[in-house]
Design a protein around this motif. Structure first.
Motif, PDB file in Angstrom:
ATOM      1  N   LEU A   1       0.835  -1.203   0.000  1.00 18.01           N
ATOM      2  CA  LEU A   1       0.000   0.000   0.000  1.00 18.01           C
ATOM      3  C   LEU A   1       0.869   1.252   0.000  1.00 18.01           C
ATOM      4  O   LEU A   1       0.580   2.228  -0.715  1.00 18.01           O
ATOM      5  CB  LEU A   1      -0.926  -0.008   1.215  1.00 18.01           C
ATOM      6  N   ALA A   2       1.946   1.234   0.770  1.00 19.16           N
ATOM      7  CA  ALA A   2       2.831   2.396   0.830  1.00 19.16           C
ATOM      8  C   ALA A   2       3.528   2.645  -0.500  1.00 19.16           C
ATOM      9  O   ALA A   2       4.026   3.744  -0.741  1.00 19.16           O
ATOM     10  CB  ALA A   2       3.866   2.218   1.930  1.00 19.16           C
ATOM     11  N   GLY A   3       3.553   1.641  -1.384  1.00 21.62           N
ATOM     12  CA  GLY A   3       4.193   1.792  -2.687  1.00 21.62           C
ATOM     13  C   GLY A   3       3.232   1.984  -3.838  1.00 21.62           C
ATOM     14  O   GLY A   3       3.651   1.999  -4.994  1.00 21.62           O
ATOM     15  N   LEU A   4       1.928   2.129  -3.551  1.00 25.57           N
ATOM     16  CA  LEU A   4       0.954   2.329  -4.620  1.00 25.57           C
ATOM     17  C   LEU A   4       0.989   3.768  -5.138  1.00 25.57           C
ATOM     18  O   LEU A   4       1.251   4.704  -4.382  1.00 25.57           O
ATOM     19  CB  LEU A   4      -0.459   2.024  -4.115  1.00 25.57           C
ATOM     20  N   PRO A   5       0.689   3.968  -6.419  1.00 28.95           N
ATOM     21  CA  PRO A   5       0.629   5.330  -6.957  1.00 28.95           C
ATOM     22  C   PRO A   5      -0.536   6.103  -6.344  1.00 28.95           C
ATOM     23  O   PRO A   5      -1.579   5.531  -6.044  1.00 28.95           O
ATOM     24  CB  PRO A   5       0.419   5.108  -8.455  1.00 28.95           C
ATOM     25  N   ILE A   6      -0.347   7.397  -6.166  1.00 29.79           N
ATOM     26  CA  ILE A   6      -1.406   8.266  -5.647  1.00 29.79           C
ATOM     27  C   ILE A   6      -1.900   9.151  -6.781  1.00 29.79           C
ATOM     28  O   ILE A   6      -1.108   9.865  -7.419  1.00 29.79           O
ATOM     29  CB  ILE A   6      -0.900   9.118  -4.472  1.00 29.79           C
ATOM     30  N   PHE A   7      -3.199   9.092  -7.042  1.00 32.84           N
ATOM     31  CA  PHE A   7      -3.823   9.848  -8.123  1.00 32.84           C
ATOM     32  C   PHE A   7      -4.568  11.056  -7.566  1.00 32.84           C
ATOM     33  O   PHE A   7      -4.908  11.103  -6.382  1.00 32.84           O
ATOM     34  CB  PHE A   7      -4.796   8.957  -8.898  1.00 32.84           C
ATOM     35  N   SER A   8      -4.849  12.009  -8.448  1.00 34.84           N
ATOM     36  CA  SER A   8      -5.623  13.191  -8.066  1.00 34.84           C
ATOM     37  C   SER A   8      -7.113  12.885  -8.142  1.00 34.84           C
ATOM     38  O   SER A   8      -7.648  12.624  -9.230  1.00 34.84           O
ATOM     39  CB  SER A   8      -5.287  14.363  -8.988  1.00 34.84           C
ATOM     40  N   LYS A   9      -7.776  12.913  -7.016  1.00 36.22           N
ATOM     41  CA  LYS A   9      -9.219  12.676  -6.982  1.00 36.22           C
ATOM     42  C   LYS A   9      -9.956  13.719  -7.816  1.00 36.22           C
ATOM     43  O   LYS A   9     -10.895  13.389  -8.564  1.00 36.22           O
ATOM     44  CB  LYS A   9      -9.707  12.716  -5.540  1.00 36.22           C
ATOM     45  N   ALA A  10      -9.535  14.979  -7.727  1.00 35.96           N
ATOM     46  CA  ALA A  10     -10.212  16.056  -8.477  1.00 35.96           C
ATOM     47  C   ALA A  10     -10.049  15.863  -9.979  1.00 35.96           C
ATOM     48  O   ALA A  10     -10.994  16.084 -10.750  1.00 35.96           O
ATOM     49  CB  ALA A  10      -9.643  17.402  -8.048  1.00 35.96           C
ATOM     50  N   TRP A  11      -8.873  15.412 -10.413  1.00 33.04           N
ATOM     51  CA  TRP A  11      -8.635  15.249 -11.851  1.00 33.04           C
ATOM     52  C   TRP A  11      -9.519  14.147 -12.413  1.00 33.04           C
ATOM     53  O   TRP A  11     -10.050  14.264 -13.512  1.00 33.04           O
ATOM     54  CB  TRP A  11      -7.160  14.930 -12.086  1.00 33.04           C
ATOM     55  N   TYR A  12      -9.701  13.090 -11.654  1.00 31.73           N
ATOM     56  CA  TYR A  12     -10.502  11.970 -12.136  1.00 31.73           C
ATOM     57  C   TYR A  12     -12.000  12.175 -11.924  1.00 31.73           C
ATOM     58  O   TYR A  12     -12.800  11.312 -12.302  1.00 31.73           O
ATOM     59  CB  TYR A  12     -10.055  10.668 -11.468  1.00 31.73           C
ATOM     60  N   ALA A  13     -12.386  13.299 -11.328  1.00 27.61           N
ATOM     61  CA  ALA A  13     -13.822  13.558 -11.124  1.00 27.61           C
ATOM     62  C   ALA A  13     -14.569  13.636 -12.451  1.00 27.61           C
ATOM     63  O   ALA A  13     -15.773  13.360 -12.512  1.00 27.61           O
ATOM     64  CB  ALA A  13     -13.998  14.848 -10.331  1.00 27.61           C
ATOM     65  N   THR A  14     -13.887  13.982 -13.525  1.00 26.02           N
ATOM     66  CA  THR A  14     -14.525  14.103 -14.838  1.00 26.02           C
ATOM     67  C   THR A  14     -13.995  13.063 -15.824  1.00 26.02           C
ATOM     68  O   THR A  14     -14.171  13.212 -17.031  1.00 26.02           O
ATOM     69  CB  THR A  14     -14.292  15.510 -15.407  1.00 26.02           C
ATOM     70  N   ARG A  15     -13.351  12.007 -15.307  1.00 26.47           N
ATOM     71  CA  ARG A  15     -12.781  10.984 -16.182  1.00 26.47           C
ATOM     72  C   ARG A  15     -13.028   9.604 -15.603  1.00 26.47           C
ATOM     73  O   ARG A  15     -13.159   9.453 -14.390  1.00 26.47           O
ATOM     74  CB  ARG A  15     -11.272  11.221 -16.341  1.00 26.47           C
ATOM     75  N   ASP A  16     -13.071   8.605 -16.469  1.00 25.26           N
ATOM     76  CA  ASP A  16     -13.238   7.219 -16.037  1.00 25.26           C
ATOM     77  C   ASP A  16     -11.872   6.622 -15.756  1.00 25.26           C
ATOM     78  O   ASP A  16     -11.024   6.536 -16.655  1.00 25.26           O
ATOM     79  CB  ASP A  16     -13.952   6.385 -17.104  1.00 25.26           C
ATOM     80  N   PHE A  17     -11.656   6.181 -14.524  1.00 24.34           N
ATOM     81  CA  PHE A  17     -10.350   5.638 -14.174  1.00 24.34           C
ATOM     82  C   PHE A  17     -10.031   4.381 -14.964  1.00 24.34           C
ATOM     83  O   PHE A  17      -8.870   4.143 -15.325  1.00 24.34           O
ATOM     84  CB  PHE A  17     -10.290   5.315 -12.676  1.00 24.34           C
ATOM     85  N   ASP A  18     -11.029   3.546 -15.228  1.00 20.49           N
ATOM     86  CA  ASP A  18     -10.765   2.265 -15.877  1.00 20.49           C
ATOM     87  C   ASP A  18     -10.822   2.335 -17.392  1.00 20.49           C
ATOM     88  O   ASP A  18     -10.968   1.322 -18.068  1.00 20.49           O
ATOM     89  CB  ASP A  18     -11.719   1.191 -15.363  1.00 20.49           C
ATOM     90  N   ALA A  19     -10.667   3.530 -17.959  1.00 21.37           N
ATOM     91  CA  ALA A  19     -10.671   3.682 -19.416  1.00 21.37           C
ATOM     92  C   ALA A  19      -9.240   3.666 -19.946  1.00 21.37           C
ATOM     93  O   ALA A  19      -8.334   4.250 -19.339  1.00 21.37           O
ATOM     94  CB  ALA A  19     -11.358   4.978 -19.812  1.00 21.37           C
ATOM     95  N   ALA A  20      -9.025   2.992 -21.072  1.00 19.95           N
ATOM     96  CA  ALA A  20      -7.757   3.082 -21.779  1.00 19.95           C
ATOM     97  C   ALA A  20      -7.732   4.423 -22.500  1.00 19.95           C
ATOM     98  O   ALA A  20      -8.640   4.739 -23.273  1.00 19.95           O
ATOM     99  CB  ALA A  20      -7.615   1.930 -22.763  1.00 19.95           C
ATOM    100  N   THR A  21      -6.734   5.216 -22.249  1.00 17.57           N
ATOM    101  CA  THR A  21      -6.709   6.574 -22.776  1.00 17.57           C
ATOM    102  C   THR A  21      -5.287   7.017 -23.070  1.00 17.57           C
ATOM    103  O   THR A  21      -4.339   6.564 -22.421  1.00 17.57           O
ATOM    104  CB  THR A  21      -7.351   7.555 -21.764  1.00 17.57           C
ATOM    105  N   MET A  22      -5.142   7.903 -24.025  1.00 16.98           N
ATOM    106  CA  MET A  22      -3.849   8.494 -24.333  1.00 16.98           C
ATOM    107  C   MET A  22      -3.723   9.895 -23.754  1.00 16.98           C
ATOM    108  O   MET A  22      -2.766  10.612 -24.052  1.00 16.98           O
ATOM    109  CB  MET A  22      -3.631   8.524 -25.848  1.00 16.98           C
ATOM    110  N   GLU A  23      -4.656  10.293 -22.904  1.00 16.65           N
ATOM    111  CA  GLU A  23      -4.553  11.590 -22.247  1.00 16.65           C
ATOM    112  C   GLU A  23      -3.543  11.491 -21.103  1.00 16.65           C
ATOM    113  O   GLU A  23      -3.700  10.667 -20.203  1.00 16.65           O
ATOM    114  CB  GLU A  23      -5.902  12.031 -21.696  1.00 16.65           C
TER     115      GLU A  23
END
Length: 639
Positions: free
Chosen positions: A220-242
């Protein structure tokens, strides 16, 4: 998947998954060796102990709370220049030869190599220790007396690349999302995370199940940390080139989908001066180049399309580096020791196929694999034969007859596992090196007959009239000479072998769904194996899409020994259980052992400087090397 870094071997694939590749080789933070909290000493198992600066599997930490930098770095290493290579290790959905998504933490798509550079984690790995982590986003951690709650205090200066603060809410969202929508290997590994609690912007508490593994806290201490606000308008489980918003030392720069990806150093990275980062991540640009063919990739290196290469083809290492730049000293070659456990490299038989169910059939197939001939005629005697799933870690490799504590672990399964598990550990046969050892092939033919295969018109056939065939699934041609020699011997046994080369995307899909007979892969090993073993050898991963249990191992003895390893309270206990597990996995004959080497063979355009000693448990090139402009000018390369 993680790690120290599992190099890509001469076979087509390196191991992937948390304890093997992408995440740090993590293990439970034991309270042994650390001061107990006063409340815990008074009998409250849920009270938190003192805040500490690091965690390790068994409480051992090399560096004290006031350490300034890791010993293996040059603190004043200059920043600038560029580093470029082809991918040499992958994890989760990543692919060696292409990419079509920048989301490398889901099952869907082919993830781009290097995406871990974009994201910070709660803690960072020390690569001169087996499994220690020290504070990165988290400045400290406190552990409850029962070891089931971990309170991380975040650094208030932690920031995403857009300047927004990285908070406990981001940690909570990231871990919950990875558990619910992340790659199945991540979800499996952190399933015993029961809850994430936010205690203000700067404090997060992770609560774990009583049955949690030793690995879980550090994973858990080695997992990546993502921005909750950034993903508020995006699907986390989508394959994307953004390009995603991150907080790490690099951000995504120029992209040519399927061909190359460049990461740009974040000059004002909030964490650049922390002890865990001092002297590291020195290049302004990091680029990964992708090629469908190794020969083409080598020519591209000679043409300066990329500047660093770890050579995995022994023939090329022995005969290919005679071009002018090498003779003129513009390209350097070095051989560095590889002190990480090599693990299991070989051909994995899919036991979900009925034709591989009988162990005598699998033994016969192994007898047709003439390593001695291949090593001499195809690989310039550069390799040693792999025998153990813990190859390269002597303290975990079975030797002699099972006795003492090892025997005690095996005894409950007597009669339920092969008898070989109790005697001398099973080792691969040694051929006469002729390429067609008649004595070994006669043994193989005998085993096939005992398994119910009869020869009709030169083909091994079962009682139902079905011929024994093997399709070797590959995504590049470099292993074809070895497989062709193997197939020639299989034919003597009446087994029809074929090579099926598919594009990388199809290879990924077929291995994810276990749609193959045999695939080649290296399952590299953490110095402190734990949860990753479940992903490669346990019953629960046998039918999990995308898992690394390629053979479909589902054996109660294996499951029990894995749990014993995970629950070990000391390294000695861990090593005893590992040797017992090694005996059983060898005796089950689920793979055809191939080869390994205990060195890194490196070639690079002479534009780099590096510390005098590499970190013990990784190559360290990207993390600790730096650009030297004067040398680059003499070598004729540009940043």
């Amino acid at each position: 998947m993680s790690e120290g870094v599992s190099r890509r071997g001469a076979l087509a694939y390196a191991g992937a998954a948390a304890a093997f590749g992408l995440f740090p080789a993590a293990a439970r933070a034991e309270t042994e060796g650390a001061p107990a909290a006063p409340a815990a000493a008074e009998g409250d198992p849920q009270a938190f102990g003192p805040e500490r600066h690091g965690l390790s599997a068994f409480g051992e930490l090399k560096y004290g709370p006031d350490f300034k930098t890791f010993d293996y770095v040059r603190v004043d290493a200059p920043k600038g220049g560029s580093y470029s290579q082809t991918p040499s290790t992958i994890a989760l959905n990543q692919n060696f030869t292409t990419f079509n998504t920048l989301n490398a933490y889901i099952l869907k798509g082919d993830g781009a190599a290097g995406m871990e550079l974009v994201f910070d984690t709660l803690m960072a790995r020390a690569y001169d220790e087996p499994d220690a982590l020290y504070g990165l986003v988290a400045q400290s951690v406190a552990v409850s007396g029962d070891g089931l709650a971990f309170r991380f205090r975040l650094r208030p200066e932690a920031r995403f690349h857009d300047g927004s603060r990285l908070t406990a809410e981001d940690v909570k969202w990231s871990f919950e999302t990875l558990k619910a929508k992340g790659h199945p290997l991540i979800a499996q590994q952190i399933r015993d995370l029961e809850g994430v609690e936010v205690e203000g912007e700067g404090v997060v508490v992770l609560r774990l199940s009583p049955k949690r593994t030793r690995d879980l806290p550090l994973t858990l201490a080695g997992l990546p940390i993502f921005s909750k606000a950034w993903y508020a308008t995006r699907d986390f489980d989508a394959a994307t080139m953004e390009p995603p918003l991150g907080s790490g030392p690099y951000k995504v720069g120029r992209i040519e989908p399927g061909r190359n990806i460049t990461f740009e150093r974040v000059a004002d990275w909030w964490a650049k001066d922390l002890p865990v980062n001092a002297g590291q991540f020195n290049f302004d640009r990091v680029r990964y180049e992708f090629f469908r063919d190794r020969a083409v990739a080598f020519e591209a290196f000679k043409g300066k399309a990329y500047l660093f290469r770890e050579e995995f083809t022994s023939r090329v290492w022995a005969t290919g580096y005679d071009f002018p730049a090498v003779r003129e000293g513009k390209v350097r070659r070095e051989t560095l020791p590889d002190l990480t456990p090599s693990g299991a490299q070989g051909l994995w038989l899919n036991l979900r196929r009925a034709k591989f169910q009988d162990p005598r059939t699998r033994a016969a197939i192994t007898l047709a694999f003439d390593f001695e001939w291949m090593n001499k005629n195809l690989m310039f005697d550069a390799y040693k034969r792999t025998a153990s799933v813990f190859q390269g870690a002597p303290e975990m490799m079975a030797t002699g007859v099972a006795e003492g504590a090892e025997l005690a672990l095996l005894e409950p399964f007597r009669g339920k596992i092969p008898d070989e598990a109790f005697g001398e550990p099973l080792t691969p046969p040694v051929s006469d090196g002729s390429g067609q050892d008649r004595a070994l092939l006669r043994q193989g033919a005998k085993l096939l007959r005992e398994a119910g295969w009869t020869t009709k018109n030169g083909r091994a056939t079962n009682a139902a009239g079905e011929a024994l065939t093997i399709e070797f699934l590959e995504f590049e041609p470099s292993f074809e000479p070895h497989l062709s020699a193997f197939i020639k011997n299989l034919k003597v046994l009446g087994i029809e072998g074929t090579i099926r080369q598919v594009d990388p995307a199809q290879f990924q899909q077929r291995t994810n769904s276990f749609d193959f007979d045999v695939v080649s892969r290296r399952m590299s090993m953490s110095p402190t194996p734990g949860e990753g073993l479940r992903q490669v050898y346990s019953s629960e991963s046998a039918n999990l899409p995308g898992s690394q249990n390629l053979s479909g191992v589902a054996n109660p003895a294996v499951d029990s020994l894995i749990e014993t390893m995970i629950a070990a309270k000391s390294r000695d206990e861990l090593h005893v259980a590992a040797r017992a597990l090694d005996r059983v996995l060898r005796a089950l004959r689920t793979w055809v052992p191939a080869w390994y080497k205990d060195t890194h063979t490196l070639a690079y355009w002479d534009a780099y400087g590096r510390p005098p000693e590499k970190p013990r448990f990784t190559r360290g090139t990207l993390e600790t090397w730096w650009w030297e402009a004067d040398k680059a000018e003499k070598a004729g390369v540009k940043a």
